[in-house]
Design a protein around this motif. Structure first.
Motif, PDB file in Angstrom:
ATOM      1  N   THR A 121      90.078  25.956  32.877  1.00 17.25           N
ATOM      2  CA  THR A 121      91.392  26.573  32.735  1.00 17.25           C
ATOM      3  C   THR A 121      92.108  25.981  31.537  1.00 17.25           C
ATOM      4  O   THR A 121      92.133  24.768  31.346  1.00 17.25           O
ATOM      5  CB  THR A 121      92.235  26.333  33.997  1.00 17.25           C
ATOM      6  N   LEU A 122      92.671  26.828  30.711  1.00 20.81           N
ATOM      7  CA  LEU A 122      93.404  26.377  29.538  1.00 20.81           C
ATOM      8  C   LEU A 122      94.688  25.690  29.976  1.00 20.81           C
ATOM      9  O   LEU A 122      95.479  26.251  30.736  1.00 20.81           O
ATOM     10  CB  LEU A 122      93.702  27.569  28.637  1.00 20.81           C
ATOM     11  N   LEU A 123      94.875  24.476  29.496  1.00 26.09           N
ATOM     12  CA  LEU A 123      96.110  23.730  29.736  1.00 26.09           C
ATOM     13  C   LEU A 123      96.802  23.557  28.402  1.00 26.09           C
ATOM     14  O   LEU A 123      96.312  22.838  27.538  1.00 26.09           O
ATOM     15  CB  LEU A 123      95.807  22.377  30.365  1.00 26.09           C
ATOM     16  N   GLY A 124      97.915  24.219  28.206  1.00 24.20           N
ATOM     17  CA  GLY A 124      98.562  24.207  26.901  1.00 24.20           C
ATOM     18  C   GLY A 124     100.039  23.915  26.983  1.00 24.20           C
ATOM     19  O   GLY A 124     100.613  23.817  28.067  1.00 24.20           O
ATOM     20  N   THR A 125     100.640  23.789  25.817  1.00 23.81           N
ATOM     21  CA  THR A 125     102.082  23.587  25.730  1.00 23.81           C
ATOM     22  C   THR A 125     102.656  24.511  24.681  1.00 23.81           C
ATOM     23  O   THR A 125     102.006  24.808  23.674  1.00 23.81           O
ATOM     24  CB  THR A 125     102.428  22.131  25.374  1.00 23.81           C
ATOM     25  N   LEU A 126     103.864  24.952  24.911  1.00 28.46           N
ATOM     26  CA  LEU A 126     104.574  25.765  23.925  1.00 28.46           C
ATOM     27  C   LEU A 126     105.398  24.892  22.981  1.00 28.46           C
ATOM     28  O   LEU A 126     106.078  25.417  22.106  1.00 28.46           O
ATOM     29  CB  LEU A 126     105.488  26.763  24.640  1.00 28.46           C
ATOM     30  N   GLY A 127     105.338  23.581  23.171  1.00 23.92           N
ATOM     31  CA  GLY A 127     106.012  22.670  22.255  1.00 23.92           C
ATOM     32  C   GLY A 127     107.440  22.366  22.651  1.00 23.92           C
ATOM     33  O   GLY A 127     107.846  21.213  22.696  1.00 23.92           O
ATOM     34  N   GLU A 128     108.215  23.381  22.964  1.00 23.42           N
ATOM     35  CA  GLU A 128     109.611  23.191  23.336  1.00 23.42           C
ATOM     36  C   GLU A 128     110.101  24.433  24.049  1.00 23.42           C
ATOM     37  O   GLU A 128     109.494  25.508  23.952  1.00 23.42           O
ATOM     38  CB  GLU A 128     110.474  22.941  22.086  1.00 23.42           C
ATOM     39  N   PRO A 129     111.198  24.330  24.808  1.00 17.83           N
ATOM     40  CA  PRO A 129     111.745  25.511  25.483  1.00 17.83           C
ATOM     41  C   PRO A 129     112.144  26.577  24.467  1.00 17.83           C
ATOM     42  O   PRO A 129     112.443  26.284  23.317  1.00 17.83           O
ATOM     43  CB  PRO A 129     112.977  24.955  26.208  1.00 17.83           C
ATOM     44  N   GLY A 130     112.151  27.824  24.900  1.00 17.54           N
ATOM     45  CA  GLY A 130     112.574  28.894  24.004  1.00 17.54           C
ATOM     46  C   GLY A 130     111.913  30.226  24.284  1.00 17.54           C
ATOM     47  O   GLY A 130     112.450  31.282  23.926  1.00 17.54           O
ATOM     48  N   ILE A 131     110.726  30.205  24.893  1.00 17.25           N
ATOM     49  CA  ILE A 131     110.053  31.456  25.246  1.00 17.25           C
ATOM     50  C   ILE A 131     110.611  31.950  26.568  1.00 17.25           C
ATOM     51  O   ILE A 131     110.697  31.201  27.542  1.00 17.25           O
ATOM     52  CB  ILE A 131     108.530  31.252  25.358  1.00 17.25           C
ATOM     53  N   GLY A 132     110.984  33.221  26.615  1.00 16.12           N
ATOM     54  CA  GLY A 132     111.674  33.753  27.788  1.00 16.12           C
ATOM     55  C   GLY A 132     110.795  34.469  28.782  1.00 16.12           C
ATOM     56  O   GLY A 132     111.311  35.057  29.739  1.00 16.12           O
ATOM     57  N   ILE A 133     109.479  34.452  28.586  1.00 18.23           N
ATOM     58  CA  ILE A 133     108.576  35.093  29.543  1.00 18.23           C
ATOM     59  C   ILE A 133     107.587  34.042  30.063  1.00 18.23           C
ATOM     60  O   ILE A 133     107.345  33.033  29.410  1.00 18.23           O
ATOM     61  CB  ILE A 133     107.799  36.264  28.895  1.00 18.23           C
ATOM     62  N   PRO A 134     107.008  34.261  31.245  1.00 20.19           N
ATOM     63  CA  PRO A 134     105.982  33.337  31.738  1.00 20.19           C
ATOM     64  C   PRO A 134     104.763  33.347  30.812  1.00 20.19           C
ATOM     65  O   PRO A 134     104.330  34.414  30.348  1.00 20.19           O
ATOM     66  CB  PRO A 134     105.624  33.894  33.119  1.00 20.19           C
ATOM     67  N   VAL A 135     104.201  32.179  30.553  1.00 14.92           N
ATOM     68  CA  VAL A 135     102.992  32.051  29.744  1.00 14.92           C
ATOM     69  C   VAL A 135     102.019  31.173  30.517  1.00 14.92           C
ATOM     70  O   VAL A 135     102.326  30.014  30.816  1.00 14.92           O
ATOM     71  CB  VAL A 135     103.287  31.414  28.366  1.00 14.92           C
ATOM     72  N   LEU A 136     100.854  31.722  30.846  1.00 19.12           N
ATOM     73  CA  LEU A 136      99.889  31.018  31.672  1.00 19.12           C
ATOM     74  C   LEU A 136      98.547  30.900  30.946  1.00 19.12           C
ATOM     75  O   LEU A 136      98.180  31.776  30.154  1.00 19.12           O
ATOM     76  CB  LEU A 136      99.681  31.750  33.002  1.00 19.12           C
ATOM     77  N   GLY A 137      97.817  29.825  31.228  1.00 18.72           N
ATOM     78  CA  GLY A 137      96.491  29.630  30.674  1.00 18.72           C
ATOM     79  C   GLY A 137      95.416  29.993  31.686  1.00 18.72           C
ATOM     80  O   GLY A 137      95.571  29.761  32.895  1.00 18.72           O
ATOM     81  N   LEU A 138      94.323  30.558  31.177  1.00 16.49           N
ATOM     82  CA  LEU A 138      93.210  30.976  32.029  1.00 16.49           C
ATOM     83  C   LEU A 138      91.900  30.433  31.475  1.00 16.49           C
ATOM     84  O   LEU A 138      91.799  30.090  30.303  1.00 16.49           O
ATOM     85  CB  LEU A 138      93.104  32.503  32.086  1.00 16.49           C
ATOM     86  N   SER A 139      90.872  30.403  32.297  1.00 18.24           N
ATOM     87  CA  SER A 139      89.528  30.129  31.804  1.00 18.24           C
ATOM     88  C   SER A 139      89.008  31.355  31.049  1.00 18.24           C
ATOM     89  O   SER A 139      89.542  32.472  31.196  1.00 18.24           O
ATOM     90  CB  SER A 139      88.590  29.798  32.959  1.00 18.24           C
ATOM     91  N   TYR A 140      87.975  31.141  30.244  1.00 22.48           N
ATOM     92  CA  TYR A 140      87.369  32.277  29.538  1.00 22.48           C
ATOM     93  C   TYR A 140      86.844  33.309  30.533  1.00 22.48           C
ATOM     94  O   TYR A 140      87.077  34.522  30.383  1.00 22.48           O
ATOM     95  CB  TYR A 140      86.223  31.787  28.648  1.00 22.48           C
ATOM     96  N   ASP A 141      86.163  32.840  31.571  1.00 20.24           N
ATOM     97  CA  ASP A 141      85.589  33.765  32.546  1.00 20.24           C
ATOM     98  C   ASP A 141      86.669  34.589  33.239  1.00 20.24           C
ATOM     99  O   ASP A 141      86.499  35.791  33.468  1.00 20.24           O
ATOM    100  CB  ASP A 141      84.782  32.996  33.594  1.00 20.24           C
ATOM    101  N   ALA A 142      87.800  33.951  33.556  1.00 19.54           N
ATOM    102  CA  ALA A 142      88.892  34.678  34.203  1.00 19.54           C
ATOM    103  C   ALA A 142      89.473  35.727  33.269  1.00 19.54           C
ATOM    104  O   ALA A 142      89.818  36.841  33.688  1.00 19.54           O
ATOM    105  CB  ALA A 142      89.976  33.706  34.648  1.00 19.54           C
ATOM    106  N   GLY A 143      89.579  35.393  31.973  1.00 19.80           N
ATOM    107  CA  GLY A 143      90.093  36.354  31.007  1.00 19.80           C
ATOM    108  C   GLY A 143      89.213  37.574  30.885  1.00 19.80           C
ATOM    109  O   GLY A 143      89.699  38.724  30.850  1.00 19.80           O
ATOM    110  N   VAL A 144      87.904  37.348  30.823  1.00 22.13           N
ATOM    111  CA  VAL A 144      86.958  38.471  30.736  1.00 22.13           C
ATOM    112  C   VAL A 144      87.048  39.335  31.986  1.00 22.13           C
ATOM    113  O   VAL A 144      87.003  40.574  31.911  1.00 22.13           O
ATOM    114  CB  VAL A 144      85.527  37.935  30.534  1.00 22.13           C
ATOM    115  N   GLU A 145      87.197  38.697  33.137  1.00 22.68           N
ATOM    116  CA  GLU A 145      87.297  39.441  34.390  1.00 22.68           C
ATOM    117  C   GLU A 145      88.556  40.310  34.410  1.00 22.68           C
ATOM    118  O   GLU A 145      88.519  41.481  34.821  1.00 22.68           O
ATOM    119  CB  GLU A 145      87.310  38.464  35.566  1.00 22.68           C
TER     120      GLU A 145
END
Length: 373
Positions: free
Chosen positions: A67-91
């Motif tokens: 599962t991708l674990l990432g950061t947006l660096g700082e607050p400011g994005i107004g929508i949910p942003v989630l990380g997935l595994s490659y297999d989950a993305g393809v699915e």
């Protein structure tokens, strides 16, 4: 699905340009692939296109089920942003798939700290720095990542304090918030650029130690001259720092190999501001090859650290042999540089006296922790 063919690649530009979202139906969820630009860029472009959420799946090169674990660096994005595994993305990309996203998150500004200590002896106008990050990820205690590096330079600092023949001042740095995008190191270096550029010029070398006790280790040395061609070439003197470590290992009849300056640790802001850099690393989530297993021992086809960013990165996750060998190399390099009256090389000496570009080399890549890309 935004500008991705679902291939296994480390160079996807999915969502990196506003043009990628041409024709995107507002009100839907954007599915993007990890690649060459910051997650924050992908998320901002998705939000601007009217997406209600952004799902970013992994590259699929060595991390199919991670599962991708990432950061947006700082607050400011107004929508949910989630990380997935490659297999989950393809699915999820399969035709007819319906997705709903619900999150319970906190986005806020928090305070963190850098910790510094420096020798009382040595020329304050000629500084050697050694650094390691203090923080871990929420998922685990972080004993290898990066208790191993932090503990190593603490022991070196305690032993160096006993030495009386130091020619250069040695400054040890324990960085905060590396896992959130190298924030502590950037705060320090950017502060010097803005407020005390002469002090930045005084730093002759920066040595970085991030994960030096990986269970399935390789003795990696940062590739100062970019001989691999997969990162960036370090500022003048970086190749000589690489040689310092490589030659030490050779003198002990120990193999080593280069690892790219790819922006994944706290050397990033130093390289970008013209400071010669080097250091050691024993591997994270990538897979040990058959050849590496033959040379270093361990298991081929297995990650260098199977507990990377997991709860099992505890005291039992340290390879004591690796930590012993790497910490000896750290002590050798710091002591050698601190007791020498010579600059790293004539190029580094010339660079020290010249005006350094504030962004002389731009390092791109992903932090070992919650990466931005």
């Amino acid at each position: 699905m935004v500008d991705t063919a679902l291939t296994r690649t480390a160079t996807s530009t999915s969502g990196c340009e506003t043009a990628d979202f041409a024709g995107f139906p507002a009100g839907n969820i954007a599915l993007l692939q990890r690649g060459t630009c910051d997650f924050a860029v992908k998320a901002a472009n998705a939000e601007a296109a009217g997406a209600t959420a952004a799902l970013i799946f992994n590259r699929g090169t060595t991390d199919n089920d991670t599962t991708l674990l990432g950061t947006l660096g700082e607050p400011g994005i107004g929508i949910p942003v989630l990380g997935l595994s490659y297999d989950a993305g393809v699915e999820l990309a399969k035709a007819g798939t319906e997705v709903r996203v619900k999150t319970d998150t906190v986005s806020e500004v928090r305070k963190t700290y850098n910790v510094f200590a420096e020798t009382s002896r040595g020329d304050a106008g000629r500084v050697v720095m050694a650094g390691a990050h203090l923080d871990s990820v929420p998922e685990g205690p972080g004993i290898n990542d990066n208790g191993s590096g932090s503990g190593t330079i603490l022991e070196v600092a305690e032993q160096l304090a006993k030495q009386k023949n130091l020619k250069k001042k040695v400054r040890f740095a324990w960085w905060g918030a590396e896992e959130l995008g190298l924030l502590g190191a950037y705060d320090y270096v950017d502060g010097l650029v803005e407020n005390n550029p002469e002090a930045l010029k005084d730093i002759e070398a920066y040595l970085n130690f991030d994960m030096v006790g990986s269970p399935n280790f390789v003795r990696f040395v940062y590739d100062g001259d970019n001989s691999l061609g997969t990162g960036v070439e370090g500022p003048a003197g970086s190749a000589q720092l690489e040689d310092l470590f490589v030659n030490y290992f050779k003198s002990r009849k120990l193999a080593s190999e280069p690892t790219a300056f790819d922006g994944r640790s706290d050397y990033g802001p130093f390289i970008e501001n013209g400071v010669a850099a080097g250091g050691l690393f024993t591997g994270a989530e990538d897979i040990k090859t058959d050849e590496q297993a033959r040379v270093y021992g361990g298991k081929a086809g297995v990650a260098y650290d199977e507990c990377y960013h997991q709860a099992c990165d505890d005291i039992d996750n340290i390879n004591v042999q690796a930590l012993d060998q790497m910490s000896d190399a750290v002590a050798h390099a710091v002591y050698t540089l601190s007791t020498s009256t010579a600059s790293i090389n004539s190029q580094a000496k010339a660079a020290k006296g010249a005006q350094r570009s504030a962004k002389s080399v731009k390092v791109t890549g992903e932090a070992h922790g919650h990466s931005k890309r």
